[in-house]
Design a protein around this motif. Structure first.
Motif, mmCIF file in Angstrom:
data_model
loop_
_atom_site.group_PDB
_atom_site.id
_atom_site.type_symbol
_atom_site.label_atom_id
_atom_site.label_comp_id
_atom_site.label_asym_id
_atom_site.label_seq_id
_atom_site.Cartn_x
_atom_site.Cartn_y
_atom_site.Cartn_z
ATOM 1 N N ASP A 656 50.332 50.284 39.073
ATOM 2 C CA ASP A 656 49.065 50.577 38.386
ATOM 3 C C ASP A 656 48.473 51.888 38.849
ATOM 4 O O ASP A 656 47.275 52.134 38.643
ATOM 5 N N MET A 657 49.274 52.744 39.443
ATOM 6 C CA MET A 657 48.747 53.979 40.017
ATOM 7 C C MET A 657 48.249 54.950 38.952
ATOM 8 O O MET A 657 47.160 55.535 39.080
ATOM 9 N N ILE A 658 49.025 55.139 37.884
ATOM 10 C CA ILE A 658 48.623 56.100 36.849
ATOM 11 C C ILE A 658 47.358 55.639 36.115
ATOM 12 O O ILE A 658 46.429 56.441 35.943
ATOM 13 N N PRO A 659 47.250 54.376 35.679
ATOM 14 C CA PRO A 659 45.987 53.933 35.071
ATOM 15 C C PRO A 659 44.790 54.105 35.998
ATOM 16 O O PRO A 659 43.694 54.466 35.535
ATOM 17 N N ARG A 660 44.985 53.894 37.299
ATOM 18 C CA ARG A 660 43.872 54.083 38.228
ATOM 19 C C ARG A 660 43.476 55.546 38.318
ATOM 20 O O ARG A 660 42.275 55.878 38.372
ATOM 21 N N LEU A 661 44.476 56.444 38.340
ATOM 22 C CA LEU A 661 44.165 57.880 38.389
ATOM 23 C C LEU A 661 43.471 58.335 37.112
ATOM 24 O O LEU A 661 42.531 59.146 37.160
ATOM 25 N N VAL A 662 43.935 57.834 35.973
ATOM 26 C CA VAL A 662 43.289 58.204 34.697
ATOM 27 C C VAL A 662 41.844 57.728 34.680
ATOM 28 O O VAL A 662 40.933 58.469 34.249
ATOM 29 N N TYR A 663 41.606 56.531 35.152
ATOM 30 C CA TYR A 663 40.228 56.019 35.196
ATOM 31 C C TYR A 663 39.384 56.853 36.147
ATOM 32 O O TYR A 663 38.242 57.234 35.812
ATOM 33 N N TYR A 664 39.937 57.141 37.335
ATOM 34 C CA TYR A 664 39.150 57.864 38.346
ATOM 35 C C TYR A 664 38.751 59.247 37.854
ATOM 36 O O TYR A 664 37.598 59.660 38.013
ATOM 37 N N TRP A 665 39.668 59.973 37.231
ATOM 38 C CA TRP A 665 39.390 61.358 36.863
ATOM 39 C C TRP A 665 38.786 61.503 35.476
ATOM 40 O O TRP A 665 38.127 62.509 35.197
ATOM 41 N N ASN A 678 33.071 60.813 40.035
ATOM 42 C CA ASN A 678 34.332 60.062 39.987
ATOM 43 C C ASN A 678 34.330 58.912 40.988
ATOM 44 O O ASN A 678 33.984 59.088 42.153
ATOM 45 N N THR A 679 34.727 57.742 40.511
ATOM 46 C CA THR A 679 34.732 56.549 41.344
ATOM 47 C C THR A 679 35.721 55.534 40.782
ATOM 48 O O THR A 679 36.128 55.628 39.614
ATOM 49 N N MET A 680 36.098 54.574 41.631
ATOM 50 C CA MET A 680 36.957 53.483 41.192
ATOM 51 C C MET A 680 36.151 52.237 40.841
ATOM 52 O O MET A 680 36.733 51.236 40.419
ATOM 53 N N GLU A 681 34.880 52.282 40.998
ATOM 54 C CA GLU A 681 34.046 51.136 40.641
ATOM 55 C C GLU A 681 34.090 50.911 39.129
ATOM 56 O O GLU A 681 34.015 51.861 38.351
ATOM 57 N N GLY A 682 34.209 49.680 38.737
ATOM 58 C CA GLY A 682 34.280 49.342 37.324
ATOM 59 C C GLY A 682 35.672 49.437 36.736
ATOM 60 O O GLY A 682 35.863 49.217 35.530
ATOM 61 N N TYR A 683 36.679 49.714 37.600
ATOM 62 C CA TYR A 683 38.040 49.885 37.101
ATOM 63 C C TYR A 683 38.576 48.590 36.475
ATOM 64 O O TYR A 683 39.149 48.621 35.375
ATOM 65 N N ILE A 684 38.390 47.458 37.154
ATOM 66 C CA ILE A 684 38.929 46.190 36.662
ATOM 67 C C ILE A 684 38.340 45.851 35.301
ATOM 68 O O ILE A 684 39.056 45.453 34.364
ATOM 69 N N ASN A 685 37.042 46.030 35.167
ATOM 70 C CA ASN A 685 36.401 45.701 33.895
ATOM 71 C C ASN A 685 36.896 46.593 32.761
ATOM 72 O O ASN A 685 37.028 46.154 31.613
ATOM 73 N N SER A 686 37.182 47.856 33.069
ATOM 74 C CA SER A 686 37.593 48.805 32.020
ATOM 75 C C SER A 686 39.051 48.602 31.602
ATOM 76 O O SER A 686 39.432 49.020 30.502
#
Length: 818
Positions: A656-665, A678-686
């Motif tokens: 799940d590294m690429i989806p996390r990077l896309v979300y973060y940036w 930029n943050t990882m908060e809200g990643y699971i919901n999105s």
């Protein structure tokens, strides 16, 4: 009747007489010996290289010489295994014997050379002629039961020094300094291994030792990545969201199968998400790139080391024409053809059409078995789909009391993955046993000319089968599982019946790790048990059944007869085991950074187990010449090239590294997100799409709902789709296309960078060290000098009678005219 070649200080090629066995008087031993003239003749036939002059090129000092007081403890004792004098060598010729370095005729030809020549004669000795049919070779006599065994003898017992005068007891030295468990930390005495067992055994242990040493570097980096992931698992933002009771506990996930499965809360996968963080982190990306560089360095440095061994062991010019045809090939040569090189008639076993038919049948059989493996993989997939329904129904139930202590660790996905991995391992082992016989039969049917061609053909077939057999389930989990599942209202079915299984919300990486752990660990344990226990138990039973009184002395040849015979394929299975392990270490290392650590530990045992096995439990193998590791070298290079692509694709599509990077940036901030930075908060919901439970079809709607499922109208599923009520309801969202573009860009960039680096490293690292090149040139020069001097002597001997006759005529003419 048993056939034996007795090893003392010399061999004879004529029978010394028969010896009755001490244990069984019906068993007779025929002892074989080779006289000096026969040794010289067949040394020339086999193009054996022998010393002509001591090596006068000074060796370059080792960079570790300043630490010799420490490093000497990691080498075999020099008091027991002395370093041999280095010589320049040349192919032996009987008429140039005076130019070779012969100090002692009994020691001029080594034991392995004598055994090679004796076996060459025995394998071609005719024993029956019926009309036009000529039967020959000890192999056929062994297969027909005329002789029970034919083998060269060990020079002593492995734990007792020989009492014979002048016997070096090299087997004892090998046991004490190499095969004994107390010597596990010492370097291997490769020169003595080669001298006692031949170049083929020596090159295998040299490769295995070099591979193990290189694994130490990969293991250190992999262990560091694992420790980094373990230390940071509790700091992962997305893992915290999964475990948070107000975030993960409030998210209701859609059923993952039809009717029998029910709704479940996301925080039930809390422990799985934490374990996933250990392997799915940025350290894994760095390690995957490192391993791509490591495998290149390993192959390039091995080529250099192999070049050094080729020179030291006189296999630099081991050409194909030096290797004689197999007796099985020669026995069936009934057709004639014109050799395209020499333009001389020669006999071959079949015509061009016959060869084409044989190869076609062989390829068809291999293809059939590969399809059979794929069918077994499909069966495992069907099992996974079927059993997942049952696990989902039972393990999601809240009233399951018996699993209460482990309930948070045992998820339907984990239970399915573990059981399927074990079943897959069992199926792999069974198919291996069956296909081994098929592959040998196909190769025998194709009838390759030389033993090298035979082994290369069998190697390709077996590796192709093993590759599909071992890796197909891993490829399925990495690149197929969870990729085409549709969405809850319109799922995708396999064979029109089984609904495709989904991955955990964190991805399928943890399942791939589980699969690799089960197969790698199970394979290592099974192979070591098989290699250690089976020959030891067989020898123990044989000794128990044939025990005699203590007053009887059992001769050397009879003691060796009680040992296990080396299989016809010799080291084939040892290479196969290591190359399959090499594939696990390189192809899927992005999902399991501990793979090099496990491989290193296994190989440290493997070296000593193999050494102990061939030194103490097996008869002495017939020495064979080998220049390199044969067909395994291009196979390793192919695996190394494929590893770059597989690891890049695992990081892109399995983790799940690429989806996390896309979300973060991109999607955590404006214009897609609500956060100011930029943050990882809200990643699971999105990353979890919304589904309206009213849109379930009658075949998919769950029959039961949990007790807490009240006034809930939607559930979540792992995908990037628009929510219900949107104009593009349940179609892929813009997030999905951003992720796909990022994954493809990542694969292209990483592959090109790594392949470019591999190409540069391959180019700048020469395959042959400069020192070896100098020694090869020096040896060729000395050989040319010897040939020149020999030709001059022959010319002088031929011209001397002519000059003497001329003087005689002149003398007669002078006196007749007087």
């Amino acid at each position: 009747m048993a056939s034996s070649q007795e090893k003392y200080n010399k061999y004879i090629c004529s029978p010394l007489g028969n010896e009755s066995a001490v244990i069984d008087e019906k068993l007779m031993f025929v002892k074989i010996h080779m006289p000096w003239d026969v040794l010289c003749t067949y040394a020339e036939v086999l193009h054996i290289k022998l010393p002509i002059e001591p090596n006068d090129l000074s060796s370059r000092p080792s960079p570790w010489r300043f630490f010799s007081c420490i490093t000497k403890h990691f080498y075999p004792s020099e008091d027991l295994i002395t370093k041999e004098t280095e010589f320049f060598t040349a192919p032996f010729e009987k008429n140039r014997l005076e130019y070779f370095y012969v100090k002692d005729r009994d020691q001029f030809f080594t034991q392995s050379m004598r055994s090679r020549m004796a076996y060459y004669i025995l394998s071609r000795a005719p024993y029956e002629i019926r009309g036009k049919i000529k039967k020959f070779g000890i192999t056929k006599l062994l297969d027909g039961g005329v002789y029970k065994a034919a083998y060269p003898l060990h020079d002593s017992r492995f734990n007792v020094r020989s009492k014979e005068e002048g016997c070096p007891s090299e087997r004892l030295l090998l046991y004490e300094e190499w095969a004994h468990p107390k010597s596990f930390y010492k370097m291997q005495p490769l020169d003595l291994i080669r001298k006692y067992y031949g170049e083929k055994i020596g090159i295998y242990f040299a490769w295995l030792g070099f591979y193990t040493a290189m694994l130490a570097f990969a293991a250190i980096v992999g262990l560091g990545c694992f420790i980094y992931g373990f230390k940071t698992q509790d700091t992962s933002t997305w893992s915290k969201e999964v475990c948070h009771p107000e975030i993960g506990g409030a998210i209701v996930m859609c059923p993952q199968c039809d009717k029998d499965c029910t709704y479940w809360r996301l925080n039930s996968t809390c422990e799985t998400s934490k374990k996933l963080c250990i392997f799915d982190n940025f350290g894994t990306l760095v390690f995957a790139v490192f391993m791509s560089i490591w495998v290149t360095l390993f192959l390039e440095f091995w080529k250099r080391y192999q070049a050094e061994l080729e020179y030291e062991w006189d296999t630099v010019e081991f050409l194909e024409q030096e290797e004689q045809p197999r007796p099985e090939y020669e026995a069936k040569c009934i057709h004639e053809r014109i050799n395209p090189i020499t333009r001389v008639k020669e006999k071959v076993p079949f015509t061009a059409c016959g060869r084409c038919i044989r190869v076609s049948l062989g390829m068809g059989t291999v293809l059939f078995w590969l399809l059979l493996i794929l069918a077994s993989v499909v069966a495992i997939i069907v099992y996974r789909l079927a059993v997942f329904f049952s696990f989902s129904k039972k393990l999601r139930a809240q009233d399951l009391k018996e699993l209460e202590p482990f309930k948070e660790y045992v998820t339907p996905q984990m239970a399915t993955s573990v059981t399927a991995s074990i079943i897959s391992f069992v199926v792999i082992m069974i198919l291996n046993i069956l296909y081994e016989r098929v592959a040998i039969w196909i190769t025998d049917f194709e009838l390759p000319r030389t033993k090298t061609e035979y082994e290369n053909s069998l190697t390709l077939k077996m590796f192709l089968f093993q590759f599909v057999n071992y890796y197909s389930s891993c490829f399925y989990i990495a690149f197929a599982k969870g990729k085409v599942v549709g969405y809850p209202g319109q799922p995708v079915y396999l064979l029109g019946k089984y609904r495709n299984e989904e991955c955990d919300p964190g991805g399928c990486l943890i399942e791939l790790t589980t699969q690799l752990t089960v197969i790698m660990g199970g394979k290592a344990i099974w192979n070591n048990i098989q290699e250690v226990l089976m020959p030891w138990v067989k020898n123990l039973i044989f000794r128990y059944c044939t025990r005699v009184g203590s007053e009887k002395v059992i001769p050397r040849w009879e003691q060796d007869y009680q040992l296990q015979p080396i299989g016809k394929l010799g080291l084939f299975y040892e290479y196969l085991e290591m190359v399959i392990q090499f594939g696990f270490v390189t192809l899927f290392v992005a999902s399991f950074p501990l793979a090099p650590v496990l491989a290193l530990v296994n190989n440290l045992f493997e070296i000593r187990v193999d050494a102990w096995k061939i030194t103490t439990q097996f008869r002495r193998i017939v020495p064979e010449k080998a220049q390199d590791i044969g067909a395994w070298q291009p196979i390793l290079q192919g695996v190394a090239i494929l590893a770059v692509a597989t690891n890049a694709m695992i990081i892109a599509f399995t983790s799940d590294m690429i989806p996390r990077l896309v979300y973060y940036w991109s999607f955590s901030v404006y214009p897609y997100g609500d956060y100011s930075e930029n943050t990882m908060e809200g990643y699971i919901n999105s990353t979890l799409s919304i589904f309206n439970i009213e849109d379930f079809s009658n075949t998919s709607k769950p029959e039961k709902t949990p007790y807490w499922f009240n006034n809930i109208t939607t559930c979540r599923y792992r995908d990037f789709r628009y929510p219900p009520g949107h104009p593009k309801e349940y179609e892929y969202s813009i997030y999905y296309w951003h992720v796909i573009a990022a994954k493809l860009a990542f694969i292209i960039v990483v592959e090109h960078i790594v392949y470019l680096t591999k190409f540069i490293l391959s180019y700048i690292i020469p395959d042959v060290p400069d020192a070896v090149k100098e020694q090869i040139k020096r040896e060729k020069y000395l050989t040319q000098v010897i040939l020149h001097e020999t030709n001059l002597k022959l010319m002088e001997m031929e011209s001397f009678p002519k000059s003497a006759r001329l003087l005689e005529c002149l003398f007669f003419f002078f006196f007749s005219t007087k």
